[in-house]
Scaffold this motif. Structure first.
Motif, PDB file in Angstrom:
ATOM      1  N   ALA A   5       0.847  -1.188   0.000  1.00  0.00           N
ATOM      2  CA  ALA A   5       0.000   0.000   0.000  1.00  0.00           C
ATOM      3  C   ALA A   5       0.886   1.243   0.000  1.00  0.00           C
ATOM      4  CB  ALA A   5      -0.930  -0.009   1.211  1.00  0.00           C
ATOM      5  N   PHE A   6       0.249   2.392  -0.158  1.00  0.00           N
ATOM      6  CA  PHE A   6       0.986   3.663  -0.210  1.00  0.00           C
ATOM      7  C   PHE A   6       0.323   4.652   0.734  1.00  0.00           C
ATOM      8  CE2 PHE A   6       1.204   1.476  -4.241  1.00  0.00           C
ATOM      9  CZ  PHE A   6       2.559   1.427  -4.499  1.00  0.00           C
ATOM     10  N   GLU A   7       1.114   5.557   1.247  1.00  0.00           N
ATOM     11  CA  GLU A   7       0.583   6.564   2.152  1.00  0.00           C
ATOM     12  C   GLU A   7      -0.377   7.493   1.413  1.00  0.00           C
ATOM     13  OE1 GLU A   7       3.809   7.468   5.572  1.00  0.00           O
ATOM     14  OE2 GLU A   7       4.457   8.031   3.559  1.00  0.00           O
ATOM     15  N   ARG A   8      -1.409   7.925   2.125  1.00  0.00           N
ATOM     16  CA  ARG A   8      -2.419   8.816   1.539  1.00  0.00           C
ATOM     17  C   ARG A   8      -2.547  10.038   2.441  1.00  0.00           C
ATOM     18  NH1 ARG A   8      -8.253   8.648   2.327  1.00  0.00           N
ATOM     19  NH2 ARG A   8      -7.958   6.716   3.513  1.00  0.00           N
ATOM     20  N   SER A   9      -2.441  11.215   1.849  1.00  0.00           N
ATOM     21  CA  SER A   9      -2.489  12.438   2.648  1.00  0.00           C
ATOM     22  C   SER A   9      -3.860  13.104   2.612  1.00  0.00           C
ATOM     23  CB  SER A   9      -1.436  13.438   2.166  1.00  0.00           C
ATOM     24  OG  SER A   9      -1.605  13.695   0.773  1.00  0.00           O
ATOM     25  N   LEU A  10      -4.555  12.997   1.491  1.00  0.00           N
ATOM     26  CA  LEU A  10      -5.844  13.656   1.348  1.00  0.00           C
ATOM     27  C   LEU A  10      -6.968  12.726   1.779  1.00  0.00           C
ATOM     28  CD1 LEU A  10      -5.350  15.363  -2.137  1.00  0.00           C
ATOM     29  CD2 LEU A  10      -5.052  16.381   0.129  1.00  0.00           C
ATOM     30  N   GLN A  11      -8.003  13.305   2.385  1.00  0.00           N
ATOM     31  CA  GLN A  11      -9.165  12.526   2.773  1.00  0.00           C
ATOM     32  C   GLN A  11     -10.425  13.300   2.459  1.00  0.00           C
ATOM     33  OE1 GLN A  11      -9.630  12.029   7.089  1.00  0.00           O
ATOM     34  NE2 GLN A  11      -7.935  13.425   7.387  1.00  0.00           N
ATOM     35  N   GLY A  12     -11.555  12.632   2.604  1.00  0.00           N
ATOM     36  CA  GLY A  12     -12.820  13.264   2.244  1.00  0.00           C
ATOM     37  C   GLY A  12     -13.419  12.599   1.013  1.00  0.00           C
ATOM     38  N   THR A  13     -14.712  12.872   0.792  1.00  0.00           N
ATOM     39  CA  THR A  13     -15.439  12.240  -0.303  1.00  0.00           C
ATOM     40  C   THR A  13     -14.839  12.570  -1.659  1.00  0.00           C
ATOM     41  OG1 THR A  13     -17.481  12.371   1.008  1.00  0.00           O
ATOM     42  CG2 THR A  13     -17.705  11.966  -1.355  1.00  0.00           C
ATOM     43  N   GLY A  14     -14.525  13.844  -1.882  1.00  0.00           N
ATOM     44  CA  GLY A  14     -13.974  14.269  -3.162  1.00  0.00           C
ATOM     45  C   GLY A  14     -12.626  13.634  -3.444  1.00  0.00           C
ATOM     46  N   ALA A  15     -11.756  13.617  -2.439  1.00  0.00           N
ATOM     47  CA  ALA A  15     -10.424  13.032  -2.604  1.00  0.00           C
ATOM     48  C   ALA A  15     -10.522  11.538  -2.877  1.00  0.00           C
ATOM     49  CB  ALA A  15      -9.582  13.296  -1.363  1.00  0.00           C
ATOM     50  N   SER A  16     -11.427  10.855  -2.187  1.00  0.00           N
ATOM     51  CA  SER A  16     -11.594   9.417  -2.391  1.00  0.00           C
ATOM     52  C   SER A  16     -12.136   9.120  -3.788  1.00  0.00           C
ATOM     53  CB  SER A  16     -12.551   8.842  -1.332  1.00  0.00           C
ATOM     54  OG  SER A  16     -11.992   8.945  -0.045  1.00  0.00           O
ATOM     55  N   ARG A  17     -13.053   9.973  -4.270  1.00  0.00           N
ATOM     56  CA  ARG A  17     -13.602   9.780  -5.609  1.00  0.00           C
ATOM     57  C   ARG A  17     -12.508   9.934  -6.662  1.00  0.00           C
ATOM     58  NH1 ARG A  17     -16.964  13.689  -5.622  1.00  0.00           N
ATOM     59  NH2 ARG A  17     -18.681  12.541  -4.650  1.00  0.00           N
ATOM     60  N   ARG A  18     -11.689  10.935  -6.503  1.00  0.00           N
ATOM     61  CA  ARG A  18     -10.593  11.149  -7.471  1.00  0.00           C
ATOM     62  C   ARG A  18      -9.605   9.987  -7.422  1.00  0.00           C
ATOM     63  NH1 ARG A  18     -11.398  16.437  -5.552  1.00  0.00           N
ATOM     64  NH2 ARG A  18      -9.736  16.216  -3.983  1.00  0.00           N
ATOM     65  N   LEU A  19      -9.388   9.461  -6.230  1.00  0.00           N
ATOM     66  CA  LEU A  19      -8.471   8.332  -6.063  1.00  0.00           C
ATOM     67  C   LEU A  19      -8.997   7.111  -6.821  1.00  0.00           C
ATOM     68  CD1 LEU A  19      -5.827   7.981  -4.410  1.00  0.00           C
ATOM     69  CD2 LEU A  19      -7.208   6.913  -2.638  1.00  0.00           C
ATOM     70  N   ARG A  20     -10.285   6.864  -6.709  1.00  0.00           N
ATOM     71  CA  ARG A  20     -10.871   5.696  -7.379  1.00  0.00           C
ATOM     72  C   ARG A  20     -10.815   5.837  -8.889  1.00  0.00           C
ATOM     73  NH1 ARG A  20     -15.062   6.853  -3.426  1.00  0.00           N
ATOM     74  NH2 ARG A  20     -14.610   5.678  -1.510  1.00  0.00           N
ATOM     75  N   ILE A  21     -10.943   7.055  -9.393  1.00  0.00           N
ATOM     76  CA  ILE A  21     -10.868   7.289 -10.841  1.00  0.00           C
ATOM     77  C   ILE A  21      -9.511   6.877 -11.382  1.00  0.00           C
ATOM     78  CG2 ILE A  21     -10.834   9.107 -12.615  1.00  0.00           C
ATOM     79  CD1 ILE A  21     -12.987  10.557 -10.990  1.00  0.00           C
TER      80      ILE A  21
END
Length: 209
Positions: A5-21
């Motif tokens: 896995a990799f470290e993740r700095s951003l959180q929240g609905t928008g950040a998670s949506r962009r991550l999934r894209i």
């Protein structure tokens, strides 16, 4: 089993949506008296790993930023209709503390059971996993349930499972002792047997020619 896995700095609905894209899945690692850690994982690799039983029931080596830690998969959130993992939770393992977790049940010798072969009995698996407690070092990937001797009309309970050394049922399972498998004869088979018996009696009552 190793998971990268990799470290993740951003959180929240928008950040998670962009991550999934971008083909990533957000996750979190918590427990063992350490701060929760936000992570992201490759979605395709995670999707295939989730299809393996061992991924759900064994201790995983999770590597984040070059550092490895032992964890258990604790929760998975799936999209309601797409083949998409929305989020995963991992819990760190403390080697000195007992785990409370669920492990799969593997049912053995069902096909060779005399009640199945000779009496047309049907064995139903009531539970497919059971909750246990043990130290991480002795956590089994699964527990075997021997169905060789269960007879028609009988049931097997949680306490009938042969547990490895150092492994025990959690307190509420021990107290409730739920049914894990049952052997029954279908109504159709009972009716056929009764009809065969009646026919045999009828033939015996016929007068000799």
């Amino acid at each position: 089993m190793k998971v990268v896995a990799f470290e993740r700095s951003l959180q929240g609905t928008g950040a998670s949506r962009r991550l999934r894209i971008t083909g990533k899945t957000p996750g979190i690692v918590y427990g063992a008296e350490a701060q929760p850690q936000l992570i992201e994982l490759d979605h395709n690799a995670l999707w295939h790993a989730l299809k393996k039983e061992v991924f759900h029931s064994s201790i995983l080596d999770l590597e984040v930023a070059g550092k490895s830690q032992q964890v258990l998969l604790r929760d998975v959130q799936y999209h309601p209709f797409r083949q998409l993992v929305l989020h995963v939770d991992f819990q760190r393992v403390d080697a000195k503390k007992k785990l409370h977790t669920r492990v799969p049940l593997h049912f053995m010798n069902q096909e060779s059971n005399p009640a199945v072969k000779l009496s047309s009995a049907v064995i139903s698996h009531v539970l497919n996993e059971i909750e246990i407690e043990c130290l991480p070092s002795v956590l089994p990937e699964f527990l075997e349930v021997d169905l060789a001797k269960i007879e028609a009309g009988q049931t097997m309970h949680a306490k009938d499972i042969v547990l490895p050394n150092g492994v025990s049922l959690v307190a509420h399972v021990e107290a409730e002792n739920p049914v894990i498998a049952s052997a029954t004869i279908p109504a159709g088979a009972v009716a056929d047997e009764a009809a065969s018996g009646a026919a045999a009696e009828g033939e015996g009552d016929k007068p000799a020619a």
